[in-house]
Write an enzyme that holds these catalytic residues in place. Structure first.
Site, PDB file in Angstrom:
ATOM      1  N   MET A  43      10.648   2.886   6.105  1.00 31.00           N
ATOM      2  CA  MET A  43      10.764   1.856   7.085  1.00 31.00           C
ATOM      3  C   MET A  43       9.298   0.990   6.937  1.00 31.00           C
ATOM      4  O   MET A  43       8.253   1.437   7.129  1.00 31.00           O
ATOM      5  CB  MET A  43      10.943   2.549   8.593  1.00 31.00           C
ATOM      6  CG  MET A  43      11.090   1.504   9.423  1.00 31.00           C
ATOM      7  SD  MET A  43      12.950   0.685   9.300  1.00 31.00           S
ATOM      8  CE  MET A  43      13.939   2.161   9.282  1.00 31.00           C
TER       9      MET A  43
ATOM     10  N   SER B 129       7.877   6.962   2.907  1.00 28.22           N
ATOM     11  CA  SER B 129       7.659   7.366   4.338  1.00 28.22           C
ATOM     12  C   SER B 129       9.243   8.081   4.622  1.00 28.22           C
ATOM     13  O   SER B 129       9.659   8.936   3.833  1.00 28.22           O
ATOM     14  CB  SER B 129       7.748   6.033   5.122  1.00 28.22           C
ATOM     15  OG  SER B 129       7.793   6.379   6.620  1.00 28.22           O
ATOM     16  N   THR B 130      10.164   7.311   5.448  1.00 26.97           N
ATOM     17  CA  THR B 130      11.449   7.725   5.670  1.00 26.97           C
ATOM     18  C   THR B 130      12.231   8.140   4.502  1.00 26.97           C
ATOM     19  O   THR B 130      12.400   7.227   3.437  1.00 26.97           O
ATOM     20  CB  THR B 130      11.992   6.817   6.657  1.00 26.97           C
ATOM     21  OG1 THR B 130      11.392   6.584   7.720  1.00 26.97           O
ATOM     22  CG2 THR B 130      13.513   7.605   7.225  1.00 26.97           C
TER      23      THR B 130
ATOM     24  N   ASP C  73       4.322  -0.823   5.624  1.00 29.16           N
ATOM     25  CA  ASP C  73       3.058   0.063   5.072  1.00 29.16           C
ATOM     26  C   ASP C  73       3.326   0.221   3.484  1.00 29.16           C
ATOM     27  O   ASP C  73       4.307   0.531   3.142  1.00 29.16           O
ATOM     28  CB  ASP C  73       3.043   1.326   5.753  1.00 29.16           C
ATOM     29  CG  ASP C  73       1.440   1.951   5.301  1.00 29.16           C
ATOM     30  OD1 ASP C  73       0.491   1.165   5.169  1.00 29.16           O
ATOM     31  OD2 ASP C  73       1.656   3.105   5.154  1.00 29.16           O
TER      32      ASP C  73
ATOM     33  N   HIS D  49       4.111   9.654   5.054  1.00 31.59           N
ATOM     34  CA  HIS D  49       4.078   9.553   6.477  1.00 31.59           C
ATOM     35  C   HIS D  49       4.471  10.836   6.904  1.00 31.59           C
ATOM     36  O   HIS D  49       5.665  11.106   7.244  1.00 31.59           O
ATOM     37  CB  HIS D  49       4.786   8.513   7.032  1.00 31.59           C
ATOM     38  CG  HIS D  49       4.161   7.177   6.795  1.00 31.59           C
ATOM     39  ND1 HIS D  49       4.956   5.838   6.528  1.00 31.59           N
ATOM     40  CD2 HIS D  49       2.917   6.605   6.210  1.00 31.59           C
ATOM     41  CE1 HIS D  49       4.374   4.815   6.088  1.00 31.59           C
ATOM     42  NE2 HIS D  49       3.126   5.183   5.823  1.00 31.59           N
TER      43      HIS D  49
END
Length: 400
Positions: free
Chosen positions: A339, A219-220, A342, A246
């Site tokens: 973050m 993600s991030t 997930d 994401h």
């Protein structure tokens, strides 16, 4: 504690005020200055010494792309977050910005409604805190842990931001009409990024087997992390790789194309019914879950519009769950920077089935959230620095 200093660059006075309002309304973040185009932004960097830059793309005199090109020439390493409305209609330009060294991107709201502004505010705080914090700490600053900022981001989601566009009184400071007072909010001692739990113990149902597929959740910090991993992947990599990054709908096709330009393997956005071929990388499309379905001759990809899981669609946990079911001990699950939770729970199921698992380590993760939770759940066999991740994946797939 020190503040993360932010330089805001946007040609719209309204957007500069809005962005500044969000940042200055967050404890631990501070607007160091603003600029109306890339040229002025470059001129202000030496005196302001920001920890992060929030950058528009379409600007007069020097665009965001031109700024990033000049930043690269000058060897400026301050992280840059793209915040632009063009991103929604020009995903290729956004990916060009990432290729030029931007860390991440956020799309501006289409209007000035409070719900849109609140959403952008939360995303903006997460990105600015995540990337700016790492840079500020490298400079020796004392910065609160990331959870300190995320708590405030959640508060802003539940409290709509209303922009005051009234003209400021000339007797007041220039920012008085635009910036709401900072909340009285200091980082409590319970906020600690160094607090670690002993990982849970998982007893696999079977021994790990040869690896037939690799599944990655990220993600991030993911766009640049994946660029580094896939640039180093073995050109003769013999297995398929499925990725959940994401990312909003409309961007993943261009993102896959940008990865394809630097990766020795073919990278594509996954499509419904794709045959899962060895040596190919499939990126989950924005707003679709990606799962593996068993087929007689060759397993295939199925895209799903089922409800988001852990607040995300695509969800890394959905991918890991399907891989655990179909491949059991013949898979490798990799959880990287990001973050939240997930992609943290289902790698534990992969381990239970006997699969191999890797997690990115705390030192190199932009946000040590997803890999930390997975590690604490006992889902990660080995934590690996980003610079070694490709080699570790190459080694495991060859030797397992």
């Amino acid at each position: 504690m020190d503040d993360i200093q932010v330089l805001v660059c946007d040609d719209s006075a309204l957007m500069r005020n809005l962005i500044s309002r969000i940042i200055d309304g967050t404890e631990g973040l501070k607007v160091a200055g603003t600029a109306m185009n890339g040229k002025f932004c470059l001129q202000k960097i030496p005196s302001l010494q920001p920890d992060i830059i929030v950058l528009d793309i379409e600007m007069p005199e020097m665009t965001g792309v031109q700024f990033l090109e000049e930043r690269k020439k000058q060897g400026i390493d301050i992280p840059v977050i793209i915040l632009s409305s063009i991103a929604t209609k020009g995903a290729a330009v956004t990916m060009q910005c990432l290729e030029l060294g931007a860390s991440d991107f956020i799309t501006k709201p289409s209007g000035s409604t409070s719900s849109n502004i609140s959403s952008v505010g939360s995303d903006l705080i997460e990105a600015v805190a995540s990337y700016g914090r790492r840079y500020a700490m490298r400079k020796g600053k004392d910065i609160p842990p990331i959870d300190f900022y995320m708590q405030q981001a959640k508060q802003k989601e539940s409290k709509p931001t209303i922009l005051n566009t009234a003209r400021p009184d000339s007797s007041r400071s220039p920012s008085a009409a635009q910036v709401s007072p900072k909340p009285i909010f200091s980082p409590p001692s319970s906020f600690s990024s160094t607090t670690k739990k002993e990982p849970a113990v998982i007893e696999p149902l079977r021994k790990p087997g040869s690896i037939d597929i690799v599944a990655i959740g990220i993600s991030t910090g993911g766009p640049n992390a994946l660029r580094e991993v896939f640039a180093k992947i073995d050109p003769k990599f013999p297995k398929p790789i499925l990725v959940v990054q994401h990312m909003p709908a409309g961007f993943t096709k261009e993102f896959a194309a940008s990865l394809n330009r630097i990766c020795p393997l073919e990278v594509k956005e996954a499509e419904e019914g794709d045959l899962i071929h060895p040596g190919q990388i499939y990126i989950a499309p924005g707003d679709f879950h990606i799962v593996v379905e068993k087929s007689t001759l060759c397993n295939v990809i199925h895209l799903s519009k089922e409800d988001p899981r852990n607040g995300h669609r695509p969800s890394a946990d959905v991918l890991f769950e399907s891989v655990a079911k179909i491949y059991q001990n013949r898979a490798l699950g990799v959880i990287m920077t990001g973050m939240g939770r997930d992609g943290a729970v289902q790698p534990a199921e992969m381990r239970k089935q006997g699969a191999w698992t890797l997690g990115q380590d705390e030192k190199t993760a932009i946000v040590y959230g997803m890999p930390k939770v997975a590690f604490e759940l006992g889902a990660v066999q080995k934590q690996v620095p980003l610079e070694d991740m490709a080699n570790e994946i190459n080694r495991l797939v060859k030797s397992a």
